[in-house]
Design a protein around this motif. Structure first.
Motif, PDB file in Angstrom:
ATOM      1  N   TRP A  94       1.536   5.205  -1.493  1.00  0.00           N
ATOM      2  CA  TRP A  94       0.970   4.238  -2.434  1.00  0.00           C
ATOM      3  C   TRP A  94       0.671   2.903  -1.763  1.00  0.00           C
ATOM      4  O   TRP A  94      -0.420   2.330  -1.915  1.00  0.00           O
ATOM      5  CB  TRP A  94       1.933   4.056  -3.596  1.00  0.00           C
ATOM      6  N   GLU A  95       1.620   2.403  -0.990  1.00  0.00           N
ATOM      7  CA  GLU A  95       1.428   1.088  -0.387  1.00  0.00           C
ATOM      8  C   GLU A  95       0.391   1.111   0.725  1.00  0.00           C
ATOM      9  O   GLU A  95      -0.364   0.147   0.898  1.00  0.00           O
ATOM     10  CB  GLU A  95       2.775   0.550   0.100  1.00  0.00           C
ATOM     11  N   LEU A  96       0.323   2.189   1.492  1.00  0.00           N
ATOM     12  CA  LEU A  96      -0.751   2.295   2.480  1.00  0.00           C
ATOM     13  C   LEU A  96      -2.112   2.327   1.787  1.00  0.00           C
ATOM     14  O   LEU A  96      -3.080   1.724   2.288  1.00  0.00           O
ATOM     15  CB  LEU A  96      -0.553   3.536   3.347  1.00  0.00           C
ATOM     16  N   ALA A  97      -2.199   2.993   0.644  1.00  0.00           N
ATOM     17  CA  ALA A  97      -3.461   3.009  -0.109  1.00  0.00           C
ATOM     18  C   ALA A  97      -3.793   1.622  -0.647  1.00  0.00           C
ATOM     19  O   ALA A  97      -4.962   1.204  -0.646  1.00  0.00           O
ATOM     20  CB  ALA A  97      -3.383   4.030  -1.241  1.00  0.00           C
ATOM     21  N   LEU A  98      -2.778   0.875  -1.116  1.00  0.00           N
ATOM     22  CA  LEU A  98      -3.018  -0.499  -1.566  1.00  0.00           C
ATOM     23  C   LEU A  98      -3.521  -1.375  -0.420  1.00  0.00           C
ATOM     24  O   LEU A  98      -4.442  -2.186  -0.589  1.00  0.00           O
ATOM     25  CB  LEU A  98      -1.729  -1.101  -2.136  1.00  0.00           C
ATOM     26  N   ILE A  99      -2.899  -1.229   0.751  1.00  0.00           N
ATOM     27  CA  ILE A  99      -3.335  -2.003   1.915  1.00  0.00           C
ATOM     28  C   ILE A  99      -4.778  -1.666   2.262  1.00  0.00           C
ATOM     29  O   ILE A  99      -5.612  -2.564   2.482  1.00  0.00           O
ATOM     30  CB  ILE A  99      -2.398  -1.742   3.103  1.00  0.00           C
ATOM     31  N   ASP A 100      -5.100  -0.383   2.324  1.00  0.00           N
ATOM     32  CA  ASP A 100      -6.471   0.025   2.643  1.00  0.00           C
ATOM     33  C   ASP A 100      -7.457  -0.557   1.635  1.00  0.00           C
ATOM     34  O   ASP A 100      -8.536  -1.049   2.010  1.00  0.00           O
ATOM     35  CB  ASP A 100      -6.584   1.549   2.653  1.00  0.00           C
ATOM     36  N   ALA A 101      -7.090  -0.524   0.348  1.00  0.00           N
ATOM     37  CA  ALA A 101      -7.985  -1.037  -0.687  1.00  0.00           C
ATOM     38  C   ALA A 101      -8.159  -2.540  -0.567  1.00  0.00           C
ATOM     39  O   ALA A 101      -9.268  -3.075  -0.743  1.00  0.00           O
ATOM     40  CB  ALA A 101      -7.454  -0.661  -2.068  1.00  0.00           C
ATOM     41  N   ALA A 102      -7.070  -3.256  -0.289  1.00  0.00           N
ATOM     42  CA  ALA A 102      -7.161  -4.709  -0.141  1.00  0.00           C
ATOM     43  C   ALA A 102      -8.015  -5.082   1.071  1.00  0.00           C
ATOM     44  O   ALA A 102      -8.847  -5.995   1.002  1.00  0.00           O
ATOM     45  CB  ALA A 102      -5.764  -5.309  -0.025  1.00  0.00           C
ATOM     46  N   LEU A 103      -7.818  -4.370   2.174  1.00  0.00           N
ATOM     47  CA  LEU A 103      -8.617  -4.653   3.364  1.00  0.00           C
ATOM     48  C   LEU A 103     -10.095  -4.359   3.109  1.00  0.00           C
ATOM     49  O   LEU A 103     -10.972  -5.121   3.542  1.00  0.00           O
ATOM     50  CB  LEU A 103      -8.110  -3.829   4.542  1.00  0.00           C
ATOM     51  N   ALA A 104     -10.380  -3.254   2.421  1.00  0.00           N
ATOM     52  CA  ALA A 104     -11.774  -2.875   2.166  1.00  0.00           C
ATOM     53  C   ALA A 104     -12.469  -3.856   1.237  1.00  0.00           C
ATOM     54  O   ALA A 104     -13.670  -4.103   1.370  1.00  0.00           O
ATOM     55  CB  ALA A 104     -11.823  -1.464   1.583  1.00  0.00           C
ATOM     56  N   SER A 105     -11.724  -4.430   0.291  1.00  0.00           N
ATOM     57  CA  SER A 105     -12.324  -5.302  -0.718  1.00  0.00           C
ATOM     58  C   SER A 105     -12.238  -6.777  -0.363  1.00  0.00           C
ATOM     59  O   SER A 105     -12.826  -7.614  -1.054  1.00  0.00           O
ATOM     60  CB  SER A 105     -11.632  -5.078  -2.064  1.00  0.00           C
ATOM     61  N   GLY A 106     -11.488  -7.112   0.689  1.00  0.00           N
ATOM     62  CA  GLY A 106     -11.307  -8.514   1.024  1.00  0.00           C
ATOM     63  C   GLY A 106     -10.327  -9.234   0.129  1.00  0.00           C
ATOM     64  O   GLY A 106     -10.299 -10.469   0.101  1.00  0.00           O
ATOM     65  N   THR A 107      -9.494  -8.492  -0.598  1.00  0.00           N
ATOM     66  CA  THR A 107      -8.491  -9.101  -1.469  1.00  0.00           C
ATOM     67  C   THR A 107      -7.366  -9.683  -0.625  1.00  0.00           C
ATOM     68  O   THR A 107      -6.844  -8.999   0.256  1.00  0.00           O
ATOM     69  CB  THR A 107      -7.922  -8.046  -2.436  1.00  0.00           C
ATOM     70  N   PRO A 108      -6.971 -10.943  -0.857  1.00  0.00           N
ATOM     71  CA  PRO A 108      -5.878 -11.526  -0.069  1.00  0.00           C
ATOM     72  C   PRO A 108      -4.628 -10.655  -0.095  1.00  0.00           C
ATOM     73  O   PRO A 108      -4.242 -10.136  -1.149  1.00  0.00           O
ATOM     74  CB  PRO A 108      -5.648 -12.875  -0.751  1.00  0.00           C
ATOM     75  N   LEU A 109      -4.001 -10.503   1.077  1.00  0.00           N
ATOM     76  CA  LEU A 109      -2.920  -9.540   1.252  1.00  0.00           C
ATOM     77  C   LEU A 109      -1.787 -10.164   2.052  1.00  0.00           C
ATOM     78  O   LEU A 109      -2.017 -10.735   3.122  1.00  0.00           O
ATOM     79  CB  LEU A 109      -3.459  -8.309   1.990  1.00  0.00           C
ATOM     80  N   LEU A 110      -0.567 -10.036   1.518  1.00  0.00           N
ATOM     81  CA  LEU A 110       0.630 -10.484   2.226  1.00  0.00           C
ATOM     82  C   LEU A 110       1.610  -9.328   2.317  1.00  0.00           C
ATOM     83  O   LEU A 110       1.983  -8.740   1.301  1.00  0.00           O
ATOM     84  CB  LEU A 110       1.281 -11.656   1.475  1.00  0.00           C
ATOM     85  N   GLY A 111       2.047  -8.996   3.523  1.00  0.00           N
ATOM     86  CA  GLY A 111       3.088  -8.001   3.727  1.00  0.00           C
ATOM     87  C   GLY A 111       4.393  -8.682   4.066  1.00  0.00           C
ATOM     88  O   GLY A 111       4.420  -9.562   4.940  1.00  0.00           O
ATOM     89  N   ILE A 112       5.460  -8.296   3.388  1.00  0.00           N
ATOM     90  CA  ILE A 112       6.779  -8.886   3.607  1.00  0.00           C
ATOM     91  C   ILE A 112       7.707  -7.816   4.171  1.00  0.00           C
ATOM     92  O   ILE A 112       7.921  -6.769   3.547  1.00  0.00           O
ATOM     93  CB  ILE A 112       7.343  -9.473   2.303  1.00  0.00           C
ATOM     94  N   CYS A 113       8.269  -8.058   5.354  1.00  0.00           N
ATOM     95  CA  CYS A 113       9.212  -7.172   6.030  1.00  0.00           C
ATOM     96  C   CYS A 113       8.614  -5.766   6.176  1.00  0.00           C
ATOM     97  O   CYS A 113       7.711  -5.575   6.971  1.00  0.00           O
ATOM     98  CB  CYS A 113      10.576  -7.177   5.330  1.00  0.00           C
ATOM     99  N   ARG A 114       9.080  -4.792   5.408  1.00  0.00           N
ATOM    100  CA  ARG A 114       8.462  -3.454   5.434  1.00  0.00           C
ATOM    101  C   ARG A 114       6.953  -3.564   5.229  1.00  0.00           C
ATOM    102  O   ARG A 114       6.176  -2.825   5.838  1.00  0.00           O
ATOM    103  CB  ARG A 114       9.090  -2.598   4.336  1.00  0.00           C
ATOM    104  N   GLY A 115       6.524  -4.487   4.368  1.00  0.00           N
ATOM    105  CA  GLY A 115       5.102  -4.658   4.100  1.00  0.00           C
ATOM    106  C   GLY A 115       4.321  -5.050   5.338  1.00  0.00           C
ATOM    107  O   GLY A 115       3.185  -4.602   5.540  1.00  0.00           O
ATOM    108  N   MET A 116       4.898  -5.893   6.188  1.00  0.00           N
ATOM    109  CA  MET A 116       4.246  -6.233   7.452  1.00  0.00           C
ATOM    110  C   MET A 116       4.184  -5.009   8.358  1.00  0.00           C
ATOM    111  O   MET A 116       3.172  -4.753   9.021  1.00  0.00           O
ATOM    112  CB  MET A 116       4.999  -7.357   8.148  1.00  0.00           C
ATOM    113  N   GLN A 117       5.266  -4.240   8.390  1.00  0.00           N
ATOM    114  CA  GLN A 117       5.290  -3.041   9.228  1.00  0.00           C
ATOM    115  C   GLN A 117       4.248  -2.031   8.753  1.00  0.00           C
ATOM    116  O   GLN A 117       3.550  -1.414   9.567  1.00  0.00           O
ATOM    117  CB  GLN A 117       6.693  -2.441   9.216  1.00  0.00           C
TER     118      GLN A 117
END
Length: 229
Positions: A94-117
């Protein structure tokens, strides 16, 4: 003026409250409090069908991928080592899909700890599965200094060394495609990564929701533009 809607990914865990013990969408209160203190509205994003990620991100102004369990090593082409924790496959997907979607759409994205990894893994990077010195004690957040890299997004936000709340035993190894390191611990561990360019994409290895420094989250909220505006 509308407050930006910031989606924050969550755990899916068994939890107990009152007379109940049920599976729950779980998130430490520090995350939504941090979003709110920075001027945003927090929306929880429990694990869902990865096919729904693009439509979900389209309704948000910003995305935060929260901390949590170890990323399953198969995601970056490695076998699990003895000290790597059990997988959370629904969260990974789920989170990898959210990251891919945010990157594709230009939506601001912050990863925290595991999220950065996960951000690093999503872009083809790898992880160190265990390192010492970044966990004070089991279930106890420690602190250590982080030094910014000049002329980066993080370096502009936090231009001098600062102490951050930390609790992790994994870290970025090989950087993912396009990512640059924008902060380091004194032992050389990568503590922040970002994608240079117009789109706001940042990952931090520490836990800002456990501290009082709002600069990173305020920057995400500023970058997030309500869809209705």
């Amino acid at each position: 003026m509308s407050r930006p809607l910031i989606g924050v990914s969550t755990y899916r865990e068994s939890a107990r409250w009152g007379v109940w013990e049920l599976e729950a969408a779980l998130l430490p209160i520090g995350y939504p409090r941090l979003v709110q203190a920075a001027g945003g509205l927090a929306a929880l994003l429990p694990p869902d069908d990865p096919a729904a990620a693009a439509a979900t991100v389209a309704r948000l102004d910003g995305v935060v991928i929260a901390g949590g369990p170890d990323v399953e090593p198969v995601r970056y082409g490695a076998a699990p080592e003895p000290r790597t924790g059990p997988p959370a496959r629904d969260r990974d997907a789920w989170e990898l899909a959210l990251i891919d979607a945010a990157l594709a759409s230009g939506t601001p994205l912050l990863g925290i700890c595991r999220g950065m990894q996960l951000l690093n893994v999503a872009l083809g990077g790898t992880l160190v599965q265990h390192l010492d010195g970044h966990v004070e004690d089991t279930g106890v957040f420690g602190t250590h200094p982080v030094t910014p890299v000049a002329s980066t997004r993080y370096g502009d936000l936090v231009p001098s060394e600062s102490a951050v709340p930390t609790y992790h035993h994994q870290a970025v190894d090989r950087l993912g495609s396009g990512l640059v390191a924008s902060a380091h611990a004194r032992d050389g561990t990568v503590e922040a990564v970002e994608l240079p360019g117009a789109h706001w994409v940042l990952g931090v290895q520490w836990h800002p929701e456990m501290g009082e420094d709002l600069r990173v989250m305020r920057a995400l909220v500023r970058a997030a533009k309500p869809a209705s505006s």
